[in-house]
Every structure is written in C-alpha cells, then in structure tokens.
Design an enzyme around this catalytic site. Structure first.
Site, PDB file in Angstrom:
ATOM      1  N   TYR A 153      17.827 -26.549  30.373  1.00 35.30           N
ATOM      2  CA  TYR A 153      19.074 -25.411  29.924  1.00 35.30           C
ATOM      3  C   TYR A 153      18.543 -24.379  28.850  1.00 35.30           C
ATOM      4  CZ  TYR A 153      22.305 -21.483  31.324  1.00 35.30           C
ATOM      5  OH  TYR A 153      23.119 -20.462  31.650  1.00 35.30           O
ATOM      6  N   ARG A 217      32.771 -24.855  22.521  1.00 39.95           N
ATOM      7  CA  ARG A 217      33.814 -24.112  22.804  1.00 39.95           C
ATOM      8  C   ARG A 217      34.410 -23.624  23.987  1.00 39.95           C
ATOM      9  NH1 ARG A 217      32.798 -18.386  20.392  1.00 39.95           N
ATOM     10  NH2 ARG A 217      32.152 -17.958  22.767  1.00 39.95           N
ATOM     11  N   ARG A 227      30.806 -22.466  36.602  1.00 39.86           N
ATOM     12  CA  ARG A 227      29.975 -22.484  35.696  1.00 39.86           C
ATOM     13  C   ARG A 227      29.781 -23.766  34.710  1.00 39.86           C
ATOM     14  NH1 ARG A 227      26.755 -18.229  33.710  1.00 39.86           N
ATOM     15  NH2 ARG A 227      24.692 -19.248  34.886  1.00 39.86           N
ATOM     16  N   PHE A 309      19.327 -12.904   9.128  1.00 38.84           N
ATOM     17  CA  PHE A 309      20.344 -12.370  11.139  1.00 38.84           C
ATOM     18  C   PHE A 309      19.838 -13.957  11.115  1.00 38.84           C
ATOM     19  CE2 PHE A 309      17.624 -12.819  14.537  1.00 38.84           C
ATOM     20  CZ  PHE A 309      18.004 -12.044  15.755  1.00 38.84           C
TER      21      PHE A 309
HETATM   22  C1  PS7 Z   1      18.034 -11.353  21.038  1.00 36.51           C
HETATM   23  C2  PS7 Z   1      19.054 -12.009  18.551  1.00 36.51           C
HETATM   24  C3  PS7 Z   1      16.949 -17.215  14.500  1.00 36.51           C
HETATM   25  C4  PS7 Z   1      15.040 -18.574  15.542  1.00 36.51           C
HETATM   26  C5  PS7 Z   1      22.228 -11.994  25.202  1.00 36.51           C
HETATM   27  C6  PS7 Z   1      20.017 -15.653  18.685  1.00 36.51           C
HETATM   28  C7  PS7 Z   1      24.021 -15.267  26.483  1.00 36.51           C
HETATM   29  C8  PS7 Z   1      24.045 -18.812  22.002  1.00 36.51           C
HETATM   30  O1  PS7 Z   1      28.587 -17.394  26.505  1.00 36.51           O
HETATM   31  O2  PS7 Z   1      27.001 -13.707  23.808  1.00 36.51           O
HETATM   32  O3  PS7 Z   1      26.911 -15.343  27.215  1.00 36.51           O
HETATM   33  O4  PS7 Z   1      28.811 -14.486  26.042  1.00 36.51           O
HETATM   34  O5  PS7 Z   1      28.132 -16.066  22.499  1.00 36.51           O
HETATM   35  C9  PS7 Z   1      19.924 -12.349  21.272  1.00 36.51           C
HETATM   36  C10 PS7 Z   1      17.178 -18.528  16.901  1.00 36.51           C
HETATM   37  C11 PS7 Z   1      20.648 -14.442  25.347  1.00 36.51           C
HETATM   38  C12 PS7 Z   1      19.783 -17.602  20.422  1.00 36.51           C
HETATM   39  C13 PS7 Z   1      22.480 -17.160  25.270  1.00 36.51           C
HETATM   40  C14 PS7 Z   1      20.172 -12.560  23.034  1.00 36.51           C
HETATM   41  C15 PS7 Z   1      18.326 -18.394  17.486  1.00 36.51           C
HETATM   42  C16 PS7 Z   1      20.956 -14.202  26.595  1.00 36.51           C
HETATM   43  C17 PS7 Z   1      21.731 -16.855  20.615  1.00 36.51           C
HETATM   44  C18 PS7 Z   1      21.139 -13.076  23.008  1.00 36.51           C
HETATM   45  C19 PS7 Z   1      18.147 -17.793  19.062  1.00 36.51           C
HETATM   46  C20 PS7 Z   1      21.284 -15.860  27.446  1.00 36.51           C
HETATM   47  C21 PS7 Z   1      24.519 -15.458  22.670  1.00 36.51           C
HETATM   48  C22 PS7 Z   1      21.584 -17.617  22.152  1.00 36.51           C
HETATM   49  O6  PS7 Z   1      25.984 -15.731  23.283  1.00 36.51           O
HETATM   50  O7  PS7 Z   1      27.295 -16.295  25.201  1.00 36.51           O
HETATM   51  C23 PS7 Z   1      18.842 -11.674  20.103  1.00 36.51           C
HETATM   52  C24 PS7 Z   1      16.960 -17.711  15.916  1.00 36.51           C
HETATM   53  C25 PS7 Z   1      20.708 -12.926  24.827  1.00 36.51           C
HETATM   54  C26 PS7 Z   1      19.325 -17.478  19.788  1.00 36.51           C
HETATM   55  C27 PS7 Z   1      22.933 -16.163  26.336  1.00 36.51           C
HETATM   56  C28 PS7 Z   1      23.407 -17.059  23.885  1.00 36.51           C
HETATM   57  C29 PS7 Z   1      22.724 -15.885  22.971  1.00 36.51           C
HETATM   58  C30 PS7 Z   1      22.701 -17.528  22.785  1.00 36.51           C
HETATM   59  P1  PS7 Z   1      28.123 -15.838  26.491  1.00 36.51           P
HETATM   60  P2  PS7 Z   1      27.059 -15.218  23.888  1.00 36.51           P
HETATM   61 MN    MN Z   2      25.423 -17.023  31.031  1.00 35.94          MN
END
Ligand code: PS7
Ligand code: MN
Ligand code: MN
Ligand code: MN
Ligand code: MN
Ligand code: MN
Length: 392
Positions: A153, A217, A227, A309
C-alpha cells in the site's frame, strides 16, 4: 523560501499555484522554491495525485458504489488528467472539492508540460490509481492484512511518487541518471528488473518513509475513519482483542500491564497501555529501517533546490517519528512537532547535507538514549535491538 510559481501570467498556472497553497500545508513551500519549470511540473504532479487521493479518501460519495470508485481511480489518468474541461462534482470537501470541480484547469497546464514530465505524471497517476483501486474492496477497518500488504500500500501511494519525482528530476536535466541508479539492487516492486533502474528502490524508500510516518502518526484519525493501515500481523501480536481500537481505550489492559504514565502527557494518555506502546515502537523501528536508503538517496542529489525539496519532508518525518516514539498521545490525539522546531529544521535543510545529517543523528540519538536507559517500552527486547540497529 521563494515562490517561483508566482506571476506566471498564465491564469491556469496561477490557479494551480493558488490550489497548491490551499490543499497542501507541507508541500507548497518546497515545491514553489524549485526552478520555475520544474516547479510547475511538480505542482501539476502534486495536484493530480491530490485529486486522485480525494477520490480515494471519500468514503461517503461512493457508498455502495465501490465499483464506480474503482473505475474512477483506474481511469483517472486517461479520462481526467487529459480532459481540459474536466469537472468532478460531489467528491471531497472544502478546498479539495474545489480542486476536483475545477480539475480541467490542472489538465490544461498538464497539456502544456514538457513531454518527459507528462509521460511520467501520466504513468504514475495510472499506476497509483490501479494500486488504490486494489485496496477499495479490502476491508481496512482493522488495518492492512500483513507486513507485505502494508509495504505494498505504501509503495502504491508514496513509493511511486518517489519514483516519479526521481524520473522527472532526471528528464529535466537537473539531475544525472545515477539518481535513478542502474541495476545495483533488486527490490520487491520492480515489475521488470531488466527494464527498471533498480535503484528506484531508494526513491521508493523515500516515499515509504514519509507514508509510514504518516500512518503511524494518524493511528487514531484513520481508525475512526474506518480506514486503518497498521498491519494486523504486527498489532495482533500485541493486542488482547481483535479490535485495533483497543489501543485507544484506557482500560483495555488489566492485570500484568504497567500503565505508561509519561511526564507531560494528558490524563487520557495516562491510560494508554504498555501493549499499545510496544506496537507503536515496533512500527517506529520498521519505519526507521528506511533511513539508510533515504540518506543514500539524498547524498546523490546535486541541485540545491531539489535537495531542499527532498530533504525537508524527510527531516520532518524523522522528527515526527522521534516525537511519536513511545508516546501515548499517538493513541489519544494528534502528535505534532513544535512550530519552532519545524522552522529550525527548514533552515538546516537550506544549509545543506551536514546540517541535515546532524538532525538525523540527533533524532536517532534521542530514541537510542531512551532505549539504552531502558526508559521506553520494549527497550530490553527485540524492539530495542531493532531500534539500536536502525539508529547506528
Ligand atoms: C508530487 C510532491 C522526494 C524522492 C497527494 C513526496 C496522500 C505522504 O494522510 O497529505 O492524505 O493527509 O500528509 C506529492 C520521495 C500523493 C511522497 C501520499 C504527491 C518522496 C497521493 C509523499 C502527494 C515522495 C497519495 C502526502 C506521500 O501526505 O497525507 C508530490 C522523493 C500526494 C513523496 C498520498 C502521501 C503524501 C504522502 P494525508 P499527506
Ligand atoms: Mn488516501
Ligand atoms: Mn494531509
Ligand atoms: Mn489523504
Ligand atoms: Mn494520513
Ligand atoms: Mn489525512
């Protein structure tokens, strides 16, 4: 940190920048400080995945119509991302609802992106949508089934983001292809080891580290929403019932369990049982095992703005883990890192790798000292050993 997305003249880009500020507390600043074109690409990537996640998270709109939800997730890239008039109504709440209602404006910016970025964003949106669809039918009320389902997941919703970002850094020309790696190791999610650069495994770990920290968290919030993601094979080895919610109940553990009364915890948290903390510390150890990969990835990043970043969310994650570790308040509310610490950590990431390593070490040592003094739950047993190893 500057905002390089401001004043771009294009009203659709302006919409994307505004939406980014509204829907993301944690990523807006680190995306905006990127060089303008890369910042626009990654802003669109973020908003596309945020919209997909809005569909995934909405448990009301698709009640009794789970097949439609799966259909929406699986075809999101094909039908939404490429539809400049796209508007999804009745899904999500507040700003996220606004984002999906006006998603055509994101699609319009997407259409004008460099071909390399478009291909990656489309590919990852498709893969994540398919991955999320797999879990729509899974009953997550009691968490994921086992460690493999938990890791899978996290790969689908975060590891893939790391892979996609890495591919965009490389195609933009700002980072070299060695960031994606070439066949140095194999890993479980590699569809075709001969075609996929194996060291996207490091990028996967970057995403997993953020996602696992978020899942640890958000124990209470996710459980209440029906969920949950804590793996059953882990938490059932500590629980005395078949309900993950027992960890949140003050009186769940009777004879034989010492109440974990921690200085500074509120009254409710005083009732959290030792078994709950053992489980928590087990999952913290599991997440910390990703740190070596994360540090190795960060060492390979050359461009300062891309380094910031990547590093800022990772440092925030280890700070959050250190705060959650052995902390009964995980089970009774939301654990947050203090504003002042957050500001100091952002400054450190702008200073570069030495300051970043200093903070990684400092959080690891904080956990380690608690283990070696024996004043955390599980210090003497297997969890203590794993924590010690992960923190070296
Ligand atoms: C394209 C920057 C930098 C190599 C929306 C950044 C939700 C933790 O619980 O909002 O829904 O509130 O706190 C981000 C690796 C993904 C992973 C994943 C896309 C790092 C949709 C972030 C963010 C890779 C699925 C947001 C994964 O947490 O969650 C971009 C390198 C989105 C990264 C989701 C979670 C992100 C997450 P909640 P959050
Ligand atoms: Mn989600
Ligand atoms: Mn969030
Ligand atoms: Mn979400
Ligand atoms: Mn969450
Ligand atoms: Mn959330």
């Amino acid at each position: 940190l500057e905002n390089n997305l401001k004043d771009q003249q294009d009203p659709d880009v302006e919409f994307c920048d505004d939406m980014l500020g509204k829907v993301s507390r944690s990523f807006a600043a680190v995306i905006r400080q990127l060089p303008t074109q890369l910042g626009i690409d990654i802003c669109v990537f973020y908003l596309a995945l945020r919209a997909l996640d809005t569909v995934e998270d909405d448990m009301e709109a698709y009640k009794g119509r789970e097949a439609e939800k799966q259909e929406e997730l699986v075809h999101f890239g094909e039908r939404r991302l490429t539809d400049v008039n796209c508007s999804i109504k009745g899904v999500g709440a507040a700003d996220e609802r606004l984002l999906v209602e006006n998603f055509g404006r994101v699609a319009r910016v997407f259409a004008k992106l460099p071909a390399g970025s478009k291909e990656v964003i489309k590919d990852i949106t498709d893969k994540m949508g398919a991955g999320m669809a797999e879990y729509v039918s899974a009953d997550l009320a009691q968490g994921t089934v086992d460690q493999a389902a938990y890791d899978r997941y996290c790969h689908m919703v975060a590891g893939l983001v790391g892979e996609g970002l890495t591919r965009i850094f490389v195609t933009s020309g700002l980072e070299g292809s060695e960031l994606a790696g070439q066949g140095e190791r194999t890993w479980p999610f590699c569809a075709d080891p001969k075609k996929e650069p194996a060291n996207l495994g490091l990028a996967n770990s970057m995403g997993l580290f953020l996602q696992k920290t978020n899942i640890i968290r958000d124990y209470l919030e996710d459980y209440v929403d029906g969920r949950a993601f804590w793996p059953q094979t882990v938490w059932k080895s500590y629980a005395c019932s078949n309900d993950l919610g027992e960890f949140a109940l003050p009186t769940a553990h009777g004879a034989g369990t010492r109440l974990a009364v921690k200085a500074g915890s509120d009254n409710l948290a005083k009732g959290v049982g030792e078994q709950a903390l053992l489980c928590l510390n087990d999952l913290v150890a599991d997440a910390l095992e990703l740190v070596p990969d994360s540090l190795e990835y960060l060492e390979r990043v050359k461009t300062p703005s891309i380094y910031r970043f990547c590093a800022i969310p990772q440092v925030m994650a280890i700070a959050t883990l250190a705060e959650c570790f052995d902390n009964p308040r995980v089970f009774t509310g939301v654990v947050k890192i203090r504003k002042g610490l957050t500001a100091r950590l952002i400054v450190a990431c702008c200073d570069g790798p030495d300051a970043v390593h200093f903070w990684f070490r400092s959080f690891a040592e904080e956990i380690l000292s608690s283990v070696s003094k024996g004043n955390c739950v599980g210090a003497a047993g297997a969890i203590g050993k794993r924590l010690e190893k992960a923190c070296q």
